[in-house]
Design a protein around this motif. Structure first.
Motif, PDB file in Angstrom:
ATOM      1  N   ALA A  90      43.392  94.245  38.564  1.00  0.00           N
ATOM      2  CA  ALA A  90      43.042  93.035  39.297  1.00  0.00           C
ATOM      3  C   ALA A  90      42.876  93.383  40.767  1.00  0.00           C
ATOM      4  O   ALA A  90      43.567  94.260  41.283  1.00  0.00           O
ATOM      5  CB  ALA A  90      44.139  91.973  39.139  1.00  0.00           C
ATOM      6  N   PHE A  91      41.934  92.726  41.413  1.00  0.00           N
ATOM      7  CA  PHE A  91      41.795  92.905  42.858  1.00  0.00           C
ATOM      8  C   PHE A  91      40.991  91.763  43.440  1.00  0.00           C
ATOM      9  O   PHE A  91      40.398  90.972  42.715  1.00  0.00           O
ATOM     10  CB  PHE A  91      41.183  94.264  43.216  1.00  0.00           C
ATOM     11  CG  PHE A  91      39.829  94.538  42.637  1.00  0.00           C
ATOM     12  CD1 PHE A  91      38.675  94.086  43.250  1.00  0.00           C
ATOM     13  CD2 PHE A  91      39.708  95.286  41.480  1.00  0.00           C
ATOM     14  CE1 PHE A  91      37.424  94.359  42.721  1.00  0.00           C
ATOM     15  CE2 PHE A  91      38.462  95.567  40.937  1.00  0.00           C
ATOM     16  CZ  PHE A  91      37.318  95.100  41.563  1.00  0.00           C
ATOM     17  N   GLY A  92      40.985  91.691  44.769  1.00  0.00           N
ATOM     18  CA  GLY A  92      40.203  90.699  45.477  1.00  0.00           C
ATOM     19  C   GLY A  92      41.062  89.741  46.277  1.00  0.00           C
ATOM     20  O   GLY A  92      42.276  89.830  46.330  1.00  0.00           O
ATOM     21  N   ILE A  93      40.338  88.799  46.925  1.00  0.00           N
ATOM     22  CA  ILE A  93      40.961  87.762  47.733  1.00  0.00           C
ATOM     23  C   ILE A  93      40.378  86.433  47.265  1.00  0.00           C
ATOM     24  O   ILE A  93      39.259  86.110  47.634  1.00  0.00           O
ATOM     25  CB  ILE A  93      40.699  87.971  49.235  1.00  0.00           C
ATOM     26  CG1 ILE A  93      41.230  89.335  49.663  1.00  0.00           C
ATOM     27  CG2 ILE A  93      41.316  86.855  50.052  1.00  0.00           C
ATOM     28  CD1 ILE A  93      40.904  89.725  51.074  1.00  0.00           C
ATOM     29  N   PRO A  94      41.099  85.700  46.431  1.00  0.00           N
ATOM     30  CA  PRO A  94      42.373  86.051  45.811  1.00  0.00           C
ATOM     31  C   PRO A  94      42.157  87.046  44.661  1.00  0.00           C
ATOM     32  O   PRO A  94      41.052  87.154  44.124  1.00  0.00           O
ATOM     33  CB  PRO A  94      42.894  84.708  45.285  1.00  0.00           C
ATOM     34  CG  PRO A  94      41.654  83.936  44.983  1.00  0.00           C
ATOM     35  CD  PRO A  94      40.649  84.355  46.022  1.00  0.00           C
ATOM     36  N   ALA A  95      43.211  87.752  44.283  1.00  0.00           N
ATOM     37  CA  ALA A  95      43.123  88.745  43.213  1.00  0.00           C
ATOM     38  C   ALA A  95      42.807  88.065  41.886  1.00  0.00           C
ATOM     39  O   ALA A  95      43.390  87.031  41.552  1.00  0.00           O
ATOM     40  CB  ALA A  95      44.429  89.526  43.106  1.00  0.00           C
ATOM     41  N   LYS A  96      41.870  88.653  41.171  1.00  0.00           N
ATOM     42  CA  LYS A  96      41.470  88.179  39.833  1.00  0.00           C
ATOM     43  C   LYS A  96      41.473  89.366  38.888  1.00  0.00           C
ATOM     44  O   LYS A  96      41.157  90.496  39.291  1.00  0.00           O
ATOM     45  CB  LYS A  96      40.067  87.574  39.858  1.00  0.00           C
ATOM     46  CG  LYS A  96      39.926  86.361  40.756  1.00  0.00           C
ATOM     47  CD  LYS A  96      40.587  85.152  40.180  1.00  0.00           C
ATOM     48  CE  LYS A  96      40.371  83.943  41.067  1.00  0.00           C
ATOM     49  NZ  LYS A  96      41.337  82.899  40.837  1.00  0.00           N
ATOM     50  N   VAL A  97      41.776  89.118  37.628  1.00  0.00           N
ATOM     51  CA  VAL A  97      41.738  90.181  36.631  1.00  0.00           C
ATOM     52  C   VAL A  97      40.288  90.596  36.428  1.00  0.00           C
ATOM     53  O   VAL A  97      39.413  89.758  36.185  1.00  0.00           O
ATOM     54  CB  VAL A  97      42.355  89.713  35.299  1.00  0.00           C
ATOM     55  CG1 VAL A  97      42.160  90.752  34.215  1.00  0.00           C
ATOM     56  CG2 VAL A  97      43.842  89.407  35.492  1.00  0.00           C
ATOM     57  N   ILE A  98      40.045  91.902  36.546  1.00  0.00           N
ATOM     58  CA  ILE A  98      38.705  92.450  36.418  1.00  0.00           C
ATOM     59  C   ILE A  98      38.485  93.019  35.019  1.00  0.00           C
ATOM     60  O   ILE A  98      37.414  92.869  34.426  1.00  0.00           O
ATOM     61  CB  ILE A  98      38.445  93.546  37.475  1.00  0.00           C
ATOM     62  CG1 ILE A  98      38.697  92.988  38.879  1.00  0.00           C
ATOM     63  CG2 ILE A  98      37.065  94.140  37.348  1.00  0.00           C
ATOM     64  CD1 ILE A  98      37.892  91.746  39.245  1.00  0.00           C
ATOM     65  N   ARG A  99      39.526  93.691  34.505  1.00  0.00           N
ATOM     66  CA  ARG A  99      39.396  94.270  33.174  1.00  0.00           C
ATOM     67  C   ARG A  99      40.771  94.653  32.617  1.00  0.00           C
ATOM     68  O   ARG A  99      41.728  94.764  33.373  1.00  0.00           O
ATOM     69  CB  ARG A  99      38.489  95.501  33.174  1.00  0.00           C
ATOM     70  CG  ARG A  99      39.046  96.683  33.938  1.00  0.00           C
ATOM     71  CD  ARG A  99      38.115  97.902  33.839  1.00  0.00           C
ATOM     72  NE  ARG A  99      38.611  99.021  34.589  1.00  0.00           N
ATOM     73  CZ  ARG A  99      39.439  99.953  34.116  1.00  0.00           C
ATOM     74  NH1 ARG A  99      39.886  99.864  32.884  1.00  0.00           N
ATOM     75  NH2 ARG A  99      39.835 100.956  34.873  1.00  0.00           N
TER      76      ARG A  99
END
Length: 135
Positions: A122-131
């Motif tokens: 997960a990453f980002g602003i806000p963090a989200k599950v990517i895989r």
């Protein structure tokens, strides 16, 4: 360097309220902070454990990270739980009442506002599950 060698002489650091450890990270409210075995917390990271922070075994936290069990900006509070073998990328922020799942990876510069399940990236602003890690 093999991980086995890296942690052969691992010892719990001395943690005092508001005082940098020998590894240059800091904890406020250490009486409400639980640190697991063979953890790796990067330099200049800050942990506010006023409402509880649990860091389980084998967790890695990059440098310049912030872990907050209380936020004075939005008046949120709650325990933060970093489960076994999760990894938090450098310059990331974990907000109150969040659990990061076992083996999960949080990318650098992420803002984690909600729980992250086991075995995901997960990453980002806000963090989200990517895989999932299995992919």
């Amino acid at each position: 360097m093999k991980e086995e060698q890296r942690f052969d002489n691992w010892q719990f650091p001395k943690i005092e309220n508001g005082v940098m450890t020998q590894y240059n990270w800091i904890v406020q409210h250490p009486d409400r902070f639980e640190l697991g075995y063979k953890t790796d917390i990067g330099a200049f990271s800050y942990i506010n454990a006023e409402y509880g922070v649990i860091v389980e075994d084998d967790v890695q936290i990059g440098s310049h990270c912030s872990v907050y069990s209380i936020s004075t900006i939005d008046n949120k509070q709650g325990k933060v739980h970093l489960k076994k073998n999760c990894k938090i990328g450098s310059h990331s922020t974990i907000m109150p009442n969040v659990t990061i799942g076992e083996n999960s990876i949080i990318g650098a510069n992420s803002l984690v506002l909600e729980d992250i399940p086991d075995n995901v990236v997960a990453f980002g602003i806000p963090a989200k599950v990517i895989r999932d890690l299995d992919e």
